[in-house]
Scaffold this motif. Structure first.
Motif, PDB file in Angstrom:
ATOM      1  N   UNK A 255       0.830  -1.210   0.000  1.00 21.97           N
ATOM      2  CA  UNK A 255       0.000   0.000   0.000  1.00 21.97           C
ATOM      3  C   UNK A 255       0.866   1.261   0.000  1.00 21.97           C
ATOM      4  N   UNK A 256       1.963   1.220   0.728  1.00 26.31           N
ATOM      5  CA  UNK A 256       2.894   2.356   0.699  1.00 26.31           C
ATOM      6  C   UNK A 256       3.434   2.548  -0.716  1.00 26.31           C
ATOM      7  N   UNK A 257       3.773   1.444  -1.367  1.00 24.56           N
ATOM      8  CA  UNK A 257       4.273   1.508  -2.740  1.00 24.56           C
ATOM      9  C   UNK A 257       3.210   2.086  -3.673  1.00 24.56           C
ATOM     10  N   UNK A 258       1.960   1.691  -3.472  1.00 25.53           N
ATOM     11  CA  UNK A 258       0.862   2.203  -4.280  1.00 25.53           C
ATOM     12  C   UNK A 258       0.710   3.710  -4.070  1.00 25.53           C
ATOM     13  N   UNK A 259       0.820   4.148  -2.829  1.00 29.63           N
ATOM     14  CA  UNK A 259       0.707   5.584  -2.539  1.00 29.63           C
ATOM     15  C   UNK A 259       1.796   6.373  -3.253  1.00 29.63           C
ATOM     16  N   UNK A 260       3.006   5.827  -3.275  1.00 27.25           N
ATOM     17  CA  UNK A 260       4.115   6.505  -3.953  1.00 27.25           C
ATOM     18  C   UNK A 260       3.876   6.587  -5.454  1.00 27.25           C
ATOM     19  N   UNK A 261       3.274   5.544  -6.008  1.00 28.18           N
ATOM     20  CA  UNK A 261       2.995   5.533  -7.454  1.00 28.18           C
ATOM     21  C   UNK A 261       1.968   6.594  -7.822  1.00 28.18           C
ATOM     22  N   UNK A 262       0.924   6.748  -6.975  1.00 31.42           N
ATOM     23  CA  UNK A 262      -0.197   7.611  -7.331  1.00 31.42           C
ATOM     24  C   UNK A 262      -0.029   9.066  -6.914  1.00 31.42           C
ATOM     25  N   UNK A 263       0.835   9.331  -5.954  1.00 31.44           N
ATOM     26  CA  UNK A 263       0.872  10.673  -5.368  1.00 31.44           C
ATOM     27  C   UNK A 263       1.331  11.760  -6.344  1.00 31.44           C
ATOM     28  N   UNK A 264       2.104  11.397  -7.366  1.00 25.48           N
ATOM     29  CA  UNK A 264       2.644  12.401  -8.282  1.00 25.48           C
ATOM     30  C   UNK A 264       1.602  12.946  -9.250  1.00 25.48           C
ATOM     31  N   UNK A 269      -7.009  15.693  -2.862  1.00 29.00           N
ATOM     32  CA  UNK A 269      -8.300  15.242  -2.320  1.00 29.00           C
ATOM     33  C   UNK A 269      -8.641  13.829  -2.798  1.00 29.00           C
ATOM     34  N   UNK A 270      -8.337  13.547  -4.067  1.00 24.99           N
ATOM     35  CA  UNK A 270      -8.634  12.230  -4.623  1.00 24.99           C
ATOM     36  C   UNK A 270      -7.791  11.158  -3.959  1.00 24.99           C
ATOM     37  N   UNK A 271      -6.515  11.445  -3.785  1.00 22.59           N
ATOM     38  CA  UNK A 271      -5.610  10.458  -3.186  1.00 22.59           C
ATOM     39  C   UNK A 271      -5.964  10.220  -1.725  1.00 22.59           C
ATOM     40  N   UNK A 288      -0.319   3.487   4.973  1.00 18.81           N
ATOM     41  CA  UNK A 288      -0.268   4.186   3.688  1.00 18.81           C
ATOM     42  C   UNK A 288      -1.151   5.428   3.734  1.00 18.81           C
ATOM     43  N   UNK A 289      -2.279   5.336   4.427  1.00 19.82           N
ATOM     44  CA  UNK A 289      -3.167   6.494   4.572  1.00 19.82           C
ATOM     45  C   UNK A 289      -2.465   7.615   5.326  1.00 19.82           C
ATOM     46  N   UNK A 290      -1.818   7.260   6.434  1.00 18.82           N
ATOM     47  CA  UNK A 290      -1.101   8.276   7.208  1.00 18.82           C
ATOM     48  C   UNK A 290       0.068   8.834   6.405  1.00 18.82           C
ATOM     49  N   UNK A 291       0.710   7.948   5.641  1.00 15.48           N
ATOM     50  CA  UNK A 291       1.813   8.390   4.765  1.00 15.48           C
ATOM     51  C   UNK A 291       1.313   9.470   3.801  1.00 15.48           C
ATOM     52  N   UNK A 292       0.150   9.245   3.189  1.00 14.46           N
ATOM     53  CA  UNK A 292      -0.421  10.223   2.267  1.00 14.46           C
ATOM     54  C   UNK A 292      -0.748  11.525   3.006  1.00 14.46           C
ATOM     55  N   UNK A 293      -1.284  11.415   4.207  1.00 14.15           N
ATOM     56  CA  UNK A 293      -1.606  12.614   4.984  1.00 14.15           C
ATOM     57  C   UNK A 293      -0.356  13.429   5.290  1.00 14.15           C
ATOM     58  N   UNK A 294       0.729  12.737   5.595  1.00  8.18           N
ATOM     59  CA  UNK A 294       1.992  13.437   5.838  1.00  8.18           C
ATOM     60  C   UNK A 294       2.476  14.141   4.573  1.00  8.18           C
ATOM     61  N   UNK A 295       2.278  13.502   3.427  1.00  7.94           N
ATOM     62  CA  UNK A 295       2.722  14.111   2.172  1.00  7.94           C
ATOM     63  C   UNK A 295       2.056  15.466   1.949  1.00  7.94           C
ATOM     64  N   UNK A 296       0.835  15.592   2.431  1.00  8.39           N
ATOM     65  CA  UNK A 296       0.096  16.836   2.216  1.00  8.39           C
ATOM     66  C   UNK A 296      -0.042  17.658   3.508  1.00  8.39           C
ATOM     67  N   UNK A 297       0.810  17.313   4.495  1.00  8.27           N
ATOM     68  CA  UNK A 297       0.882  18.077   5.746  1.00  8.27           C
ATOM     69  C   UNK A 297      -0.473  18.203   6.442  1.00  8.27           C
ATOM     70  N   UNK A 298      -1.214  17.106   6.429  1.00  7.40           N
ATOM     71  CA  UNK A 298      -2.520  17.091   7.097  1.00  7.40           C
ATOM     72  C   UNK A 298      -2.311  16.676   8.564  1.00  7.40           C
ATOM     73  N   UNK A 299      -1.646  17.549   9.348  1.00  5.60           N
ATOM     74  CA  UNK A 299      -1.198  17.186  10.685  1.00  5.60           C
ATOM     75  C   UNK A 299      -2.373  16.934  11.625  1.00  5.60           C
TER      76      UNK A 299
END
Length: 339
Positions: A255-264, A269-271, A288-299
């Motif tokens: 799931x972490x790998x999937x997040x890295x693939x899609x985040x770019x 909001x979609x991710x 992976x969800x928390x990883x995505x939140x960190x990417x967008x600084x959703x503290x």
């Protein structure tokens, strides 16, 4: 001496003996057998009669064994032709239907039938042009070229035919589409290669129409998700992504790998929506969800997620929050989940 010469000279000898005896004794001689029958012939005939019988017997003997040798020669010649047919069959991985007259050729064929024929890369030459052509085409198949030459007439279940089919898959993208429309007619590796090719070369619209016809593995799904990342306007729905990952038993690293693939390419909001939904249905996707939140600084959202889990869970993310609270600037990638 040939049979013809033997006959000519034998007849000449018989005539000379007959003439010589007749010239010195032209009379007749009577032979009586058991007082019942008698035969009167010139003496010269009686003299040459054993020679004639011997002549006839010797000619018959030579003709018999000559004919026998001829049949043996024909059998060998026919078996020589058959051995070439057997070699062709073995090269093409087909059942050998040749029959043999001679024991030696039968033994040779029996040995050959138990050996796997492998064409070497080195140059191959025989006096048989058909075998040369077959070997040349086999080399091309093994080199990855699709051969349409119907003279090969490959056995459908052979490894060679399977390799040629894979070559066709890699050569004709429209054939790949046809495979995915009716995958039940093909083996799993052919289906997989066809799918990877379609994802690589066809539009996302076409891929979405076909992907549900096949059973995905992780490599295939990764290729599909990378296609989605390149075409976010035509991507799969959240429900479709969830279904795929569930069927493949994704773990947290997947799931972490999937997040890295899609985040770019995905909109934030979609991710976030996708991985929020994933985390609700699949426990191991929470990281992976928390990883995505960190990417967008959703503290603030991260704090809510962390507070809803035991303190022993998501330790790397808790540590990162603590560091941020302490004024330390570390990225998530510097701490964990490095590619």
């Amino acid at each position: 001496m040939g049979l013809k010469k033997y006959i000519v000279f034998s007849i000449l000898l018989i005539v000379l003996v007959f003439g010589y005896v007749f010239s010195i004794e032209p009379g007749e001689y009577k032979v009586t057998v058991l007082d019942f029958s008698s035969l009167t012939l010139p003496i010269a005939i009686w003299v040459i009669l054993p020679v004639v019988i011997l002549f006839i017997g010797s000619v018959a003997h030579m003709m018999f064994y000559g004919f026998k040798s001829y049949l043996k020669y024909r059998s060998i010649a026919k078996d020589e032709e058959n051995i070439n047919e057997s070699i062709k069959a073995f090269l093409l991985q087909k059942p050998d239907k040749s029959s043999y007259k001679t024991k030696s050729f039968k033994n040779i064929t029996n040995i050959l039938s138990q050996i796997d024929f492998e064409v070497k890369d080195a140059s191959f030459t025989t006096s048989n042009e058909e075998i040369n052509k077959i070997v040349s085409l086999i080399k091309e198949i093994k080199a990855g070229k699709y051969i349409q030459d119907k003279t090969l007439k490959l056995e459908p279940t052979s490894k060679l035919a399977h390799q040629n089919l894979l070559n066709k898959v890699n050569a004709e993208i429209d054939f790949c589409v046809e495979i995915l429309k009716k995958p039940m007619n093909y083996s799993s590796d052919v289906i997989k290669q066809a799918f990877l090719n379609v994802v690589e070369e066809k539009s996302m619209t076409t891929v979405k129409k076909l992907y549900e016809n096949v059973t995905l593995d992780k490599e295939m799904s990764e290729k599909l998700f990378k296609k989605c990342a390149k075409n976010p306007e035509f991507t799969l729905s959240n429900e479709e992504v969830i279904k795929i990952t569930k069927n493949l038993d994704y773990d947290k690293n997947d799931f972490i790998k999937l997040a890295k693939v899609l985040k770019e390419s995905y909109q934030p909001d979609e991710l976030i929506s996708l991985f929020e939904e994933l985390s609700k249905q699949i426990d191991c996707s929470t990281e992976a969800y928390v990883y995505v939140l960190f990417e967008f600084e959703m503290i603030d959202v991260i704090r809510e997620v962390l507070s809803s889990h035991p303190d022993a869970d998501l330790m790397a993310f808790r540590a990162l929050i603590d560091l941020k609270d302490a004024g330390k600037q570390y990225s998530l990638e510097s701490l964990c989940y490095k590619s």
